[in-house]
Design a protein around this motif. Structure first.
Motif, PDB file in Angstrom:
ATOM      1  N   TYR A   1       0.799  -1.180  -0.027  1.00 24.91           N
ATOM      2  CA  TYR A   1      -0.016  -0.096  -0.084  1.00 24.91           C
ATOM      3  C   TYR A   1       0.950   1.313   0.020  1.00 24.91           C
ATOM      4  CZ  TYR A   1      -4.237  -2.593   1.304  1.00 24.91           C
ATOM      5  OH  TYR A   1      -5.249  -3.367   1.020  1.00 24.91           O
ATOM      6  N   ILE A   2       0.393   2.189  -0.655  1.00 25.44           N
ATOM      7  CA  ILE A   2       1.018   3.489  -0.459  1.00 25.44           C
ATOM      8  C   ILE A   2      -0.451   4.681  -0.111  1.00 25.44           C
ATOM      9  CG2 ILE A   2       1.627   5.780  -1.864  1.00 25.44           C
ATOM     10  CD1 ILE A   2       3.169   3.951  -3.621  1.00 25.44           C
ATOM     11  N   PHE A   3      -0.369   5.076   1.006  1.00 23.24           N
ATOM     12  CA  PHE A   3      -1.367   5.884   1.616  1.00 23.24           C
ATOM     13  C   PHE A   3      -1.060   7.408   1.433  1.00 23.24           C
ATOM     14  CE2 PHE A   3      -1.636   2.084   4.094  1.00 23.24           C
ATOM     15  CZ  PHE A   3      -2.841   1.669   3.694  1.00 23.24           C
ATOM     16  N   TYR A   4      -1.716   8.507   0.821  1.00 23.04           N
ATOM     17  CA  TYR A   4      -0.967   9.631   0.706  1.00 23.04           C
ATOM     18  C   TYR A   4      -2.318  10.633   1.125  1.00 23.04           C
ATOM     19  CZ  TYR A   4      -3.191   9.731  -4.103  1.00 23.04           C
ATOM     20  OH  TYR A   4      -4.212   9.690  -5.206  1.00 23.04           O
ATOM     21  N   LYS A   5      -1.882  11.834   1.823  1.00 25.90           N
ATOM     22  CA  LYS A   5      -2.898  12.808   2.187  1.00 25.90           C
ATOM     23  C   LYS A   5      -2.440  13.972   1.163  1.00 25.90           C
ATOM     24  CE  LYS A   5      -3.966  15.593   6.254  1.00 25.90           C
ATOM     25  NZ  LYS A   5      -3.541  15.708   7.471  1.00 25.90           N
ATOM     26  N   VAL A   6      -3.219  14.555   0.513  1.00 23.74           N
ATOM     27  CA  VAL A   6      -3.238  15.595  -0.299  1.00 23.74           C
ATOM     28  C   VAL A   6      -3.366  16.904   0.371  1.00 23.74           C
ATOM     29  CG1 VAL A   6      -3.953  14.212  -2.571  1.00 23.74           C
ATOM     30  CG2 VAL A   6      -5.522  15.687  -0.996  1.00 23.74           C
ATOM     31  N   GLU A   7      -2.981  18.087  -0.082  1.00 27.03           N
ATOM     32  CA  GLU A   7      -2.700  19.384   0.496  1.00 27.03           C
ATOM     33  C   GLU A   7      -3.942  19.816   0.975  1.00 27.03           C
ATOM     34  OE1 GLU A   7      -3.548  20.062  -3.682  1.00 27.03           O
ATOM     35  OE2 GLU A   7      -2.327  18.776  -2.821  1.00 27.03           O
ATOM     36  N   ASP A   8      -5.109  19.435   0.112  1.00 25.89           N
ATOM     37  CA  ASP A   8      -6.440  19.937   0.478  1.00 25.89           C
ATOM     38  C   ASP A   8      -7.272  19.303   1.722  1.00 25.89           C
ATOM     39  OD1 ASP A   8      -9.227  20.487   0.494  1.00 25.89           O
ATOM     40  OD2 ASP A   8      -9.386  20.509  -1.597  1.00 25.89           O
ATOM     41  N   PRO A   9      -7.341  19.808   2.570  1.00 26.79           N
ATOM     42  CA  PRO A   9      -7.788  19.261   3.844  1.00 26.79           C
ATOM     43  C   PRO A   9      -9.318  18.714   3.881  1.00 26.79           C
ATOM     44  CG  PRO A   9      -7.742  21.593   4.437  1.00 26.79           C
ATOM     45  CD  PRO A   9      -6.914  21.317   3.292  1.00 26.79           C
ATOM     46  N   THR A  10      -9.856  19.280   2.668  1.00 24.29           N
ATOM     47  CA  THR A  10     -11.538  18.774   2.608  1.00 24.29           C
ATOM     48  C   THR A  10     -11.677  17.479   1.881  1.00 24.29           C
ATOM     49  OG1 THR A  10     -11.532  19.942   0.523  1.00 24.29           O
ATOM     50  CG2 THR A  10     -12.218  21.188   2.345  1.00 24.29           C
ATOM     51  N   LYS A  11     -10.310  16.893   1.374  1.00 24.36           N
ATOM     52  CA  LYS A  11     -10.353  15.665   0.511  1.00 24.36           C
ATOM     53  C   LYS A  11      -9.887  14.582   1.596  1.00 24.36           C
ATOM     54  CE  LYS A  11      -9.466  17.566  -4.075  1.00 24.36           C
ATOM     55  NZ  LYS A  11      -8.557  17.564  -5.252  1.00 24.36           N
ATOM     56  N   ARG A  12     -10.448  13.348   1.215  1.00 24.64           N
ATOM     57  CA  ARG A  12     -10.198  12.532   2.012  1.00 24.64           C
ATOM     58  C   ARG A  12      -8.586  11.647   1.749  1.00 24.64           C
ATOM     59  NH1 ARG A  12     -15.039   8.185   1.878  1.00 24.64           N
ATOM     60  NH2 ARG A  12     -15.534   9.158  -0.096  1.00 24.64           N
ATOM     61  N   ILE A  13      -8.146  11.174   2.538  1.00 19.10           N
ATOM     62  CA  ILE A  13      -6.832  10.789   2.607  1.00 19.10           C
ATOM     63  C   ILE A  13      -6.855   9.419   1.410  1.00 19.10           C
ATOM     64  CG2 ILE A  13      -4.976   9.134   3.544  1.00 19.10           C
ATOM     65  CD1 ILE A  13      -5.649  10.897   6.176  1.00 19.10           C
ATOM     66  N   ARG A  14      -6.097   9.282   0.552  1.00 21.82           N
ATOM     67  CA  ARG A  14      -6.272   8.178  -0.507  1.00 21.82           C
ATOM     68  C   ARG A  14      -5.193   6.963  -0.104  1.00 21.82           C
ATOM     69  NH1 ARG A  14      -9.203  11.870  -2.279  1.00 21.82           N
ATOM     70  NH2 ARG A  14      -8.775  13.314  -3.869  1.00 21.82           N
ATOM     71  N   GLY A  15      -5.503   5.709  -0.506  1.00 25.94           N
ATOM     72  CA  GLY A  15      -4.717   4.836  -0.487  1.00 25.94           C
ATOM     73  C   GLY A  15      -4.598   3.913  -1.896  1.00 25.94           C
ATOM     74  N   LEU A  16      -3.497   3.419  -2.308  1.00 23.29           N
ATOM     75  CA  LEU A  16      -3.457   2.594  -3.337  1.00 23.29           C
ATOM     76  C   LEU A  16      -2.910   1.112  -3.040  1.00 23.29           C
ATOM     77  CD1 LEU A  16      -1.671   5.194  -5.798  1.00 23.29           C
ATOM     78  CD2 LEU A  16      -4.234   4.696  -5.594  1.00 23.29           C
ATOM     79  N   TRP A  17      -3.431   0.203  -3.201  1.00 24.23           N
ATOM     80  CA  TRP A  17      -3.004  -1.262  -3.472  1.00 24.23           C
ATOM     81  C   TRP A  17      -2.482  -1.779  -4.682  1.00 24.23           C
ATOM     82  CZ3 TRP A  17      -4.369  -5.731  -5.650  1.00 24.23           C
ATOM     83  CH2 TRP A  17      -3.975  -6.971  -5.198  1.00 24.23           C
ATOM     84  N   PHE A  18      -1.007  -2.388  -4.281  1.00 24.79           N
ATOM     85  CA  PHE A  18      -0.471  -3.024  -5.442  1.00 24.79           C
ATOM     86  C   PHE A  18      -0.312  -4.424  -5.298  1.00 24.79           C
ATOM     87  CE2 PHE A  18       0.772   1.509  -5.184  1.00 24.79           C
ATOM     88  CZ  PHE A  18       1.364   1.865  -6.168  1.00 24.79           C
ATOM     89  N   HIS A  19      -0.607  -5.110  -6.378  1.00 24.14           N
ATOM     90  CA  HIS A  19      -0.612  -6.490  -6.111  1.00 24.14           C
ATOM     91  C   HIS A  19       0.687  -7.084  -5.735  1.00 24.14           C
ATOM     92  CE1 HIS A  19      -1.619 -10.639  -6.943  1.00 24.14           C
ATOM     93  NE2 HIS A  19      -0.439 -10.807  -7.753  1.00 24.14           N
ATOM     94  N   GLU A  20       1.843  -6.510  -6.329  1.00 23.45           N
ATOM     95  CA  GLU A  20       3.198  -6.973  -6.107  1.00 23.45           C
ATOM     96  C   GLU A  20       3.680  -5.875  -5.216  1.00 23.45           C
ATOM     97  OE1 GLU A  20       5.211  -9.118  -8.515  1.00 23.45           O
ATOM     98  OE2 GLU A  20       3.607 -10.020  -9.405  1.00 23.45           O
ATOM     99  N   GLN A  21       4.583  -6.348  -4.009  1.00 25.81           N
ATOM    100  CA  GLN A  21       5.169  -5.348  -3.256  1.00 25.81           C
ATOM    101  C   GLN A  21       6.446  -4.687  -3.939  1.00 25.81           C
ATOM    102  OE1 GLN A  21       4.874  -4.060  -0.251  1.00 25.81           O
ATOM    103  NE2 GLN A  21       6.807  -3.492   0.444  1.00 25.81           N
ATOM    104  N   ALA A  22       7.013  -5.513  -4.753  1.00 25.34           N
ATOM    105  CA  ALA A  22       8.123  -4.776  -5.675  1.00 25.34           C
ATOM    106  C   ALA A  22       7.670  -3.562  -6.566  1.00 25.34           C
ATOM    107  CB  ALA A  22       8.845  -5.664  -6.376  1.00 25.34           C
ATOM    108  N   GLU A  23       6.716  -3.756  -7.011  1.00 27.71           N
ATOM    109  CA  GLU A  23       5.967  -2.723  -7.874  1.00 27.71           C
ATOM    110  C   GLU A  23       5.614  -1.482  -6.836  1.00 27.71           C
ATOM    111  OE1 GLU A  23       4.297  -1.483 -11.608  1.00 27.71           O
ATOM    112  OE2 GLU A  23       5.474  -2.931 -11.137  1.00 27.71           O
ATOM    113  N   ARG A  24       5.091  -1.887  -5.915  1.00 27.65           N
ATOM    114  CA  ARG A  24       4.696  -0.771  -4.781  1.00 27.65           C
ATOM    115  C   ARG A  24       6.020   0.013  -4.511  1.00 27.65           C
ATOM    116  NH1 ARG A  24       6.348   0.944  -0.075  1.00 27.65           N
ATOM    117  NH2 ARG A  24       6.635  -0.891   0.503  1.00 27.65           N
ATOM    118  N   GLU A  25       7.166  -0.872  -4.161  1.00 25.33           N
ATOM    119  CA  GLU A  25       8.303  -0.138  -3.660  1.00 25.33           C
ATOM    120  C   GLU A  25       8.833   0.752  -4.718  1.00 25.33           C
ATOM    121  OE1 GLU A  25      10.501  -3.481  -2.335  1.00 25.33           O
ATOM    122  OE2 GLU A  25       9.576  -3.669  -0.523  1.00 25.33           O
ATOM    123  N   ARG A  26       8.727   0.263  -6.214  1.00 22.76           N
ATOM    124  CA  ARG A  26       9.462   1.281  -7.179  1.00 22.76           C
ATOM    125  C   ARG A  26       8.548   2.512  -7.330  1.00 22.76           C
ATOM    126  NH1 ARG A  26       7.876   2.103 -12.200  1.00 22.76           N
ATOM    127  NH2 ARG A  26       6.099   0.373 -12.118  1.00 22.76           N
TER     128      ARG A  26
END
Length: 137
Positions: A95-120
């Motif tokens: 997973y990569i979770f990210y909080k954007v600069e706009d406090p009115t927007k929800r925190i996002r998460g991206l799930w990657f099937h492969e850990q190596a792909e997520r790390e890259r």
């Protein structure tokens, strides 16, 4: 990069440019992610699937901010966020979770099937964000 992957990226760039002529280049690419949004209000807070899944890109655009884009295979709404120096990343297994600069927007998460792909993807995204935070004069 293998020739087939190169031709796939070229085709993807052409498709992205049809939708947004300002797209110049694909900077980061992942063939498949699932997007999540953090629900912080209500009786059962937690992560919810955003019903957005498909290839993820960070694209460079003419005269505009770079964008993180998840092209949705499930419908017409894509996940599109302009990269900003105030983004906060939190990366965990697949997973990569990210909080954007706009406090009115929800925190996002991206799930990657492969850990190596997520790390890259994370490594390249961190490098781009650091470049935004510390621009070379």
């Amino acid at each position: 990069m293998a020739a087939t992957e190169e031709s796939q990226l070229k085709a993807a760039l052409e498709t992205l440019q049809q939708q947004d002529p300002q797209v110049e280049q694909i900077v980061i690419y992942s063939k498949f992610v699932v997007a999540y949004l953090l629900q912080q209000d209500g009786a059962s807070p937690g992560w919810r699937k955003a019903n957005i899944e498909g290839p993820a890109y960070v694209v460079r655009r003419r005269g505009k901010p770079m964008q993180l884009l998840v092209k949705n295979r499930n419908g017409s709404s894509d996940l599109v966020d302009d990269l900003h120096p105030e983004w906060e990343l939190d990366c965990q297994q697949n997973y990569i979770f990210y909080k954007v600069e706009d406090p009115t927007k929800r925190i996002r998460g991206l799930w990657f099937h492969e850990q190596a792909e997520r790390e890259r993807f994370e490594e390249q995204l961190e490098r781009l964000l650091n470049g935004l935070r510390n621009p070379v004069a």
